[in-house]
Design a protein around this motif. Structure first.
Motif, PDB file in Angstrom:
ATOM      1  N   MET A   1       0.851  -1.204   0.000  1.00  0.00           N
ATOM      2  CA  MET A   1       0.000   0.000   0.000  1.00  0.00           C
ATOM      3  C   MET A   1       0.878   1.243   0.000  1.00  0.00           C
ATOM      4  N   TYR A   2       0.400   2.283  -0.641  1.00  0.00           N
ATOM      5  CA  TYR A   2       1.170   3.531  -0.754  1.00  0.00           C
ATOM      6  C   TYR A   2       1.257   4.232   0.588  1.00  0.00           C
ATOM      7  N   ASP A   3       2.453   4.558   1.020  1.00  0.00           N
ATOM      8  CA  ASP A   3       2.701   5.295   2.258  1.00  0.00           C
ATOM      9  C   ASP A   3       2.941   6.753   1.905  1.00  0.00           C
ATOM     10  N   GLU A   4       2.058   7.651   2.367  1.00  0.00           N
ATOM     11  CA  GLU A   4       2.170   9.065   1.996  1.00  0.00           C
ATOM     12  C   GLU A   4       3.458   9.682   2.523  1.00  0.00           C
ATOM     13  N   GLN A   5       4.061   9.085   3.544  1.00  0.00           N
ATOM     14  CA  GLN A   5       5.288   9.650   4.109  1.00  0.00           C
ATOM     15  C   GLN A   5       6.508   9.317   3.266  1.00  0.00           C
ATOM     16  N   GLN A   6       6.383   8.313   2.393  1.00  0.00           N
ATOM     17  CA  GLN A   6       7.525   7.932   1.564  1.00  0.00           C
ATOM     18  C   GLN A   6       7.752   8.961   0.483  1.00  0.00           C
ATOM     19  N   ARG A   7       8.986   9.249   0.196  1.00  0.00           N
ATOM     20  CA  ARG A   7       9.321  10.167  -0.889  1.00  0.00           C
ATOM     21  C   ARG A   7       9.472   9.344  -2.158  1.00  0.00           C
ATOM     22  N   GLU A   9      10.438   7.925  -5.820  1.00  0.00           N
ATOM     23  CA  GLU A   9      11.639   8.010  -6.641  1.00  0.00           C
ATOM     24  C   GLU A   9      11.368   8.905  -7.853  1.00  0.00           C
ATOM     25  N   PRO A  10      12.434   9.493  -8.442  1.00  0.00           N
ATOM     26  CA  PRO A  10      12.232  10.310  -9.641  1.00  0.00           C
ATOM     27  C   PRO A  10      11.546   9.512 -10.748  1.00  0.00           C
ATOM     28  N   LEU A  11      10.582  10.127 -11.407  1.00  0.00           N
ATOM     29  CA  LEU A  11       9.824   9.417 -12.429  1.00  0.00           C
ATOM     30  C   LEU A  11      10.626   9.299 -13.720  1.00  0.00           C
ATOM     31  N   PRO A  12      10.528   8.153 -14.392  1.00  0.00           N
ATOM     32  CA  PRO A  12      11.318   7.951 -15.610  1.00  0.00           C
ATOM     33  C   PRO A  12      10.806   8.761 -16.794  1.00  0.00           C
ATOM     34  N   HIS A  13       9.581   9.293 -16.697  1.00  0.00           N
ATOM     35  CA  HIS A  13       8.990   9.982 -17.841  1.00  0.00           C
ATOM     36  C   HIS A  13       9.147  11.492 -17.782  1.00  0.00           C
ATOM     37  N   GLY A  14       9.838  12.011 -16.812  1.00  0.00           N
ATOM     38  CA  GLY A  14      10.096  13.442 -16.756  1.00  0.00           C
ATOM     39  C   GLY A  14       9.155  14.166 -15.821  1.00  0.00           C
ATOM     40  N   GLU A 293      -1.514  10.091  -8.873  1.00  0.00           N
ATOM     41  CA  GLU A 293      -1.212  11.524  -8.984  1.00  0.00           C
ATOM     42  C   GLU A 293      -1.943  12.081 -10.203  1.00  0.00           C
ATOM     43  N   ILE A 294      -2.819  13.059  -9.969  1.00  0.00           N
ATOM     44  CA  ILE A 294      -3.666  13.612 -11.026  1.00  0.00           C
ATOM     45  C   ILE A 294      -2.992  14.854 -11.602  1.00  0.00           C
ATOM     46  N   ARG A 295      -2.538  14.731 -12.842  1.00  0.00           N
ATOM     47  CA  ARG A 295      -1.864  15.834 -13.524  1.00  0.00           C
ATOM     48  C   ARG A 295      -2.812  16.476 -14.540  1.00  0.00           C
ATOM     49  N   GLY A 296      -2.266  17.351 -15.379  1.00  0.00           N
ATOM     50  CA  GLY A 296      -3.107  18.119 -16.280  1.00  0.00           C
ATOM     51  C   GLY A 296      -3.908  17.289 -17.258  1.00  0.00           C
ATOM     52  N   HIS A 297      -3.258  16.435 -18.049  1.00  0.00           N
ATOM     53  CA  HIS A 297      -3.971  15.616 -19.030  1.00  0.00           C
ATOM     54  C   HIS A 297      -3.551  14.150 -18.922  1.00  0.00           C
ATOM     55  N   ALA A 298      -3.050  13.767 -17.769  1.00  0.00           N
ATOM     56  CA  ALA A 298      -2.623  12.385 -17.544  1.00  0.00           C
ATOM     57  C   ALA A 298      -2.646  12.098 -16.050  1.00  0.00           C
ATOM     58  N   VAL A 299      -2.561  10.806 -15.739  1.00  0.00           N
ATOM     59  CA  VAL A 299      -2.536  10.368 -14.350  1.00  0.00           C
ATOM     60  C   VAL A 299      -1.340   9.453 -14.167  1.00  0.00           C
ATOM     61  N   VAL A 300      -0.626   9.641 -13.074  1.00  0.00           N
ATOM     62  CA  VAL A 300       0.491   8.761 -12.745  1.00  0.00           C
ATOM     63  C   VAL A 300      -0.016   7.744 -11.728  1.00  0.00           C
ATOM     64  N   VAL A 301      -0.055   6.485 -12.141  1.00  0.00           N
ATOM     65  CA  VAL A 301      -0.493   5.406 -11.257  1.00  0.00           C
ATOM     66  C   VAL A 301       0.731   4.552 -10.929  1.00  0.00           C
ATOM     67  N   ASP A 302       1.180   4.631  -9.689  1.00  0.00           N
ATOM     68  CA  ASP A 302       2.374   3.884  -9.262  1.00  0.00           C
ATOM     69  C   ASP A 302       3.538   4.119 -10.226  1.00  0.00           C
ATOM     70  N   ASP A 303       3.825   5.364 -10.523  1.00  0.00           N
ATOM     71  CA  ASP A 303       4.952   5.794 -11.374  1.00  0.00           C
ATOM     72  C   ASP A 303       4.753   5.478 -12.858  1.00  0.00           C
ATOM     73  N   ALA A 304       3.592   4.936 -13.232  1.00  0.00           N
ATOM     74  CA  ALA A 304       3.304   4.701 -14.648  1.00  0.00           C
ATOM     75  C   ALA A 304       2.420   5.834 -15.158  1.00  0.00           C
ATOM     76  N   LEU A 305       2.865   6.492 -16.215  1.00  0.00           N
ATOM     77  CA  LEU A 305       2.107   7.608 -16.772  1.00  0.00           C
ATOM     78  C   LEU A 305       0.963   7.079 -17.629  1.00  0.00           C
ATOM     79  N   ARG A 306      -0.261   7.523 -17.335  1.00  0.00           N
ATOM     80  CA  ARG A 306      -1.445   7.069 -18.051  1.00  0.00           C
ATOM     81  C   ARG A 306      -2.151   8.274 -18.682  1.00  0.00           C
TER      82      ARG A 306
END
Length: 386
Positions: A1-7, A9-14, A293-306
């Motif tokens: 499960m996602y821990d909000e306290q965890q930082r 890792e840098p995303l591979p897609h920028g 993570e809800i971005r402008g025109h995409a969503v990042v689900v577990d570091d995968a850009l959708r």
């Protein structure tokens, strides 16, 4: 499960993946666009202005001849391209050597390192340049030295410097303005109108400005189309205005718009500011055991850009405003752009949204009531009053 306290890792897609950034620059737009795309952004380019050289302009010719005939005490060079353009125009008139000879005998101030390079390329040497690259520091130095009775030439590049000339003249200086370029409206206004429409409909996450006239031009166009209140509302709340420096921000600040600016007035730092600001504005939620993570025109689900279609993003934003709570179909229908009155449009858009997210269980159907985000139980108390 996602821990909000965890930082994470840098995303591979920028850092800018999933965001759409508007570029209003006429000059160096390709360079800025490439910097943004390299970091994952989608870029919409619409030059707010075009730069017209003044090689045939009588105003520049008169100012140049006036300075050659009567030497100034100080010449302030503000931009590298403007200084080069001035010398090139003088060469075209056959007075280039006369101009350089005159500049060799005066106190030459350069606003920043690029201007210093342009000055030295002509065989000249600047006397001083501010470490801050700020015209305010140049003004302070001149006023501290005393300018009463002194003749000061100011090379401009398309845009005025509010308060600079007035302050010098108020202190007794004779100021000669040397306008090397002139800003004009773009020949094709359609791209600017499309950018304006995209900003108002929140199709942009940020707009970048690299000159004050560009910012003023967008505001003027919005006013002409009767859309200024809508544009100001977008810039106040949803579309981040990013300016290369404080002078560029002045037209926006005059309308009460707060802007973001880099510490160094360069394209690279401007992009870095965007890389910090936009991801920080994204909504991140722990949903069904995933980090979303809800971005402008995409969503990042577990570091995968959708990537998500616009209708799906409208639904997801409506759900995320009250995470974990049931949102009625009628309310979701109102969130869909141009959906009309048929609630079947919600079901169709929801099915496409689930497919785009790649994790159907993120959104739960509540029979006869609507839909809800499957917020993780541990987060329920945090978002209960959202």
């Amino acid at each position: 499960m996602y821990d909000e306290q965890q930082r994470p890792e840098p995303l591979p897609h920028g850092p800018l993946a999933g965001f759409t950034v508007g570029v209003t620059a006429a000059r160096r737009a390709d360079e800025l666009g490439a910097l943004l795309q390299r970091r994952g952004a989608s870029v919409v380019h619409a030059p707010a202005l075009r730069i017209v050289p003044l090689a045939d302009d009588s105003e520049l010719l008169v100012a140049t001849k006036e300075l050659i005939d009567e030497a100034p005490d100080v010449v302030v060079a503000t931009t590298a391209i403007g200084f080069r353009g001035w010398v090139e125009a003088a060469d075209g008139w056959g007075i280039g050597e006369d101009l350089l000879a005159r500049l060799r005998g005066v106190e030459l101030l350069a606003r920043g390192p690029k201007v210093k390079g342009a000055i030295r390329a002509q065989g000249l040497t600047e006397e001083w340049s501010p470490s801050s690259e700020s015209m305010a520091e140049v003004l302070d130095r001149l006023l501290e030295e005393g300018v009463e009775g002194r003749r000061i030439a100011l090379q401009l590049h398309g845009e005025p410097l509010p308060g600079f000339v007035e302050s010098l003249r108020a202190a007794g200086a004779d100021v000669i303005v040397v306008p090397v370029y002139r800003w004009m409206p773009p020949e094709d206004i359609a791209p600017l109108d499309r950018m304006l429409d995209a900003a108002i409909t929140r199709g942009l996450d940020a707009i970048t400005f690299t000159s004050a006239p560009a910012a003023a031009s967008l505001l003027t166009r919005a006013e002409k189309r009767g859309l200024l209140p809508e544009l100001l509302a977008a810039l106040h709340h949803d579309v981040l205005p990013v300016c290369v420096g404080p002078v560029t921000a002045l037209p926006l600040q005059a309308h009460g718009i707060d802007t973001v600016q880099p510490e160094r007035f360069r394209l690279g730092p401007l992009v870095q500011v965007l890389c910090q600001e936009l991801p920080g504005r994204a909504r991140t939620l722990p949903i069904a055991g995933h980090r979303v993570e809800i971005r402008g025109h995409a969503v990042v689900v577990d570091d995968a850009l959708r990537p998500v279609p616009p209708a799906g993003m409208s639904l997801l934003r409506a759900l995320s405003r009250r995470p974990g709570w049931v949102v009625a179909r009628a309310e979701l229908l109102r969130a869909l752009p141009g959906a009309g009155r048929d609630e079947h449009a919600v079901e169709t858009a929801m099915a496409r949204l689930r497919t785009a997210l790649g994790a159907p269980k993120l959104i739960q159907t509540v029979v006869k009531r609507g839909y809800r985000l499957a917020l993780d139980p541990a987060a329920d108390s945090k978002y209960a009053d959202a």
